[in-house]
Design a protein around this motif. Sequence first.
Motif, PDB file in Angstrom:
ATOM      1  N   TYR A   1       0.021   4.088   8.318  1.00  0.00           N
ATOM      2  CA  TYR A   1      -1.273   4.174   7.543  1.00  0.00           C
ATOM      3  C   TYR A   1      -1.047   3.585   6.337  1.00  0.00           C
ATOM      4  N   ASN A   2      -1.620   2.414   6.081  1.00  0.00           N
ATOM      5  CA  ASN A   2      -1.344   1.709   4.825  1.00  0.00           C
ATOM      6  C   ASN A   2       0.127   1.147   4.851  1.00  0.00           C
ATOM      7  N   SER A   3       0.919   1.487   3.795  1.00  0.00           N
ATOM      8  CA  SER A   3       2.232   1.289   3.773  1.00  0.00           C
ATOM      9  C   SER A   3       2.999   2.393   3.936  1.00  0.00           C
TER      10      SER A   3
ATOM     11  N   ALA B   1      -5.836  -5.008   6.378  1.00  0.00           N
ATOM     12  CA  ALA B   1      -6.363  -3.687   5.659  1.00  0.00           C
ATOM     13  C   ALA B   1      -7.919  -4.016   6.081  1.00  0.00           C
TER      14      ALA B   1
ATOM     15  N   ARG C   1      -7.443  -2.007  -1.806  1.00  0.00           N
ATOM     16  CA  ARG C   1      -6.348  -1.901  -0.726  1.00  0.00           C
ATOM     17  C   ARG C   1      -5.270  -0.705  -1.020  1.00  0.00           C
ATOM     18  N   GLY C   2      -5.225   0.087  -0.013  1.00  0.00           N
ATOM     19  CA  GLY C   2      -4.320   1.226  -0.174  1.00  0.00           C
ATOM     20  C   GLY C   2      -5.027   2.308  -1.008  1.00  0.00           C
TER      21      GLY C   2
ATOM     22  N   SER D   1      -9.712   3.174   2.160  1.00  0.00           N
ATOM     23  CA  SER D   1      -9.097   1.678   2.987  1.00  0.00           C
ATOM     24  C   SER D   1      -7.988   2.161   3.920  1.00  0.00           C
ATOM     25  N   SER D   2      -7.916   1.556   5.013  1.00  0.00           N
ATOM     26  CA  SER D   2      -6.756   1.944   5.862  1.00  0.00           C
ATOM     27  C   SER D   2      -6.150   0.443   6.268  1.00  0.00           C
TER      28      SER D   2
ATOM     29  N   ASN E   1      -2.257  -1.530   7.943  1.00  0.00           N
ATOM     30  CA  ASN E   1      -0.782  -1.609   8.170  1.00  0.00           C
ATOM     31  C   ASN E   1       0.014  -2.523   7.405  1.00  0.00           C
TER      32      ASN E   1
ATOM     33  N   ILE F   1       1.400  -4.848  -1.359  1.00  0.00           N
ATOM     34  CA  ILE F   1       0.403  -4.461  -2.502  1.00  0.00           C
ATOM     35  C   ILE F   1       0.935  -4.944  -3.653  1.00  0.00           C
TER      36      ILE F   1
ATOM     37  N   SER G   1      -3.491   8.647   0.086  1.00  0.00           N
ATOM     38  CA  SER G   1      -3.435   7.114  -0.103  1.00  0.00           C
ATOM     39  C   SER G   1      -3.137   6.763  -1.640  1.00  0.00           C
TER      40      SER G   1
ATOM     41  N   VAL H   1      -0.176   4.429  -3.242  1.00  0.00           N
ATOM     42  CA  VAL H   1      -0.461   3.278  -3.695  1.00  0.00           C
ATOM     43  C   VAL H   1       0.034   3.347  -5.343  1.00  0.00           C
TER      44      VAL H   1
END
Lengths: 208, 344
Positions: free
Chosen positions: A186-188, B38, B88-89, B93-94, B96, B102, B256, B260
Amino acid sequence: MRKVTALVLFLSLFAAAFAQSDVKRKGFQKEKLNFNASYYGETVWYPGLKVGAEYVISEKKKDKTKKSRKKGEFTKTKTNQFIITANLGYFWQPHNYGSLFVNSAILFRHTAHKGFQYNFGVSPLGMNTFFFNETYDVSEDGTVKKAALPARIFYSPSIILGLGHTMKKKLTAWFFNVHITSLMPYNSSVNFLAAMEFGFRFNILKFQ
Amino acid sequence: MKKITFIIVSFVILFSACEKDDLSGTLDDVLYVRYKNAEMPAYIHGNGSEKIFLIILHGGPGGKAMEYRVGALKDLEERYAIVYFDQRGSGMSSGNYSKKDITPELMAEDVLALVKVLKFKYGNDLKLFLLGHSWGGALGTRVLLMDQSPFKGWIEVDGGHNLVDMFDYQVTRFLEVADEQISEGNSVDFWTDLKSDVNEIKEEGYSDENGGKLNELGHSTEERLMDDHVLDDKDKVSVDFLNYLYEESIIISSVSSSVVNGNLNYLWTTLDYTPQLNQITIPSMIMWGEYDLVIPYSMGVEAYNAIGSTDKYWVLFHGSAHSPMMNEVKQFEQEVITFIEAHK
């Protein structure tokens, strides 16, 4: 993270191996197959539904004889079961996405003499698909187009904790479970879902 | 045959007329921008009739767009379409991607991708304004340095275009405010203790930990300033937590955001856009809370002086700290309306 994954896999394999022998010995028994249907609320208030099937792969009953002034001599039975489940569900986060999920879990369930139950388990095999609301793809050259069926799939193992109580009519039990599900990747990194489930189990034999 | 041709032509006209969304009513849209692995949601609320869209860049890094739908920004929905964008992040937001993906550069590209989507959906004749708060001020600056042509104007609110010098600005302002409050007899013990804590942090110099401590102190002292009526509380609003809980999944957005935020810690020793601010030439309004101890107003003065625009405005809110849009709601709203009406 690796340690957790390894532990989940180890527990599942252990329980599956432990249970296999019982299934092989006695064969498939319909009374050990239960179905369930439940309200599945992600973060409690994002509504969803879940249906599933579960099969008792190992069962041990312990009887204890007790004496009381009122009842005289009586037997208390406690049951421990290992159960495998297969589930399908959908929940809806109205502003962002709908999520379709499938998973398979292994549960340990204890049933006390009067029918109170608790269970815990792991679901090493799970998949969650988010279907996003209106989505637009922007390419690196700046072209924009509306996405046809925007979705993202996550590997989603989970842990389950719950309680319930047996019922004597067509429904075999009610239950309340909490699911903590991870979404990977999920994201990073990873992310999590927490869902609460309330539903009923039933055995198809009771409807025949 | 004529009838069939008429019907086909009518359908073509009807569908081409419906190609862009109708903006005459109140907008209440959620759309996702999918760009470079994203998916980022934009929540669009308000009055789109004049085609004036104000894009909000939240703070953080790792803030949540919908937390801003309160106070002045919510009130501005009566006049304009407000676009709350989860970066983003952040928020809901989702995607991979790896940690190294980032960056402020990619996050700025995301904002420009959002601009393209808005124009695609609502029409090329949109009048776009950009507003960045706190970290959003740094990100907005990066967006404009990349491409300022889509925007009619830039509004920076307590933003951080220069994170490298922020620690020094903070220490100086903490000590100034502490001396001021002690001399006025407000919470003397509190400010005396705080002064000694800040002096200790000053001695130790910048570290991630000390930066975090000052940031926390900056937020927590707002309550003390509010209790002592230094900050304006007559139309103070707080985050509409219940509404926020319903609109965004609290677990997903919180996890999230913390991830981030950790990924971008390095920016506090590298990010300084001051030398490039003269490249920003669109009309700009820099708005700051006088008692902002998270990003002190000296940072805003630096931005105002360095920005290259000839149409630039400086607004200092005397009764506000880090979020004037939540403290001095009416004045904030009026300043934004005046700015947008002058440059739409």
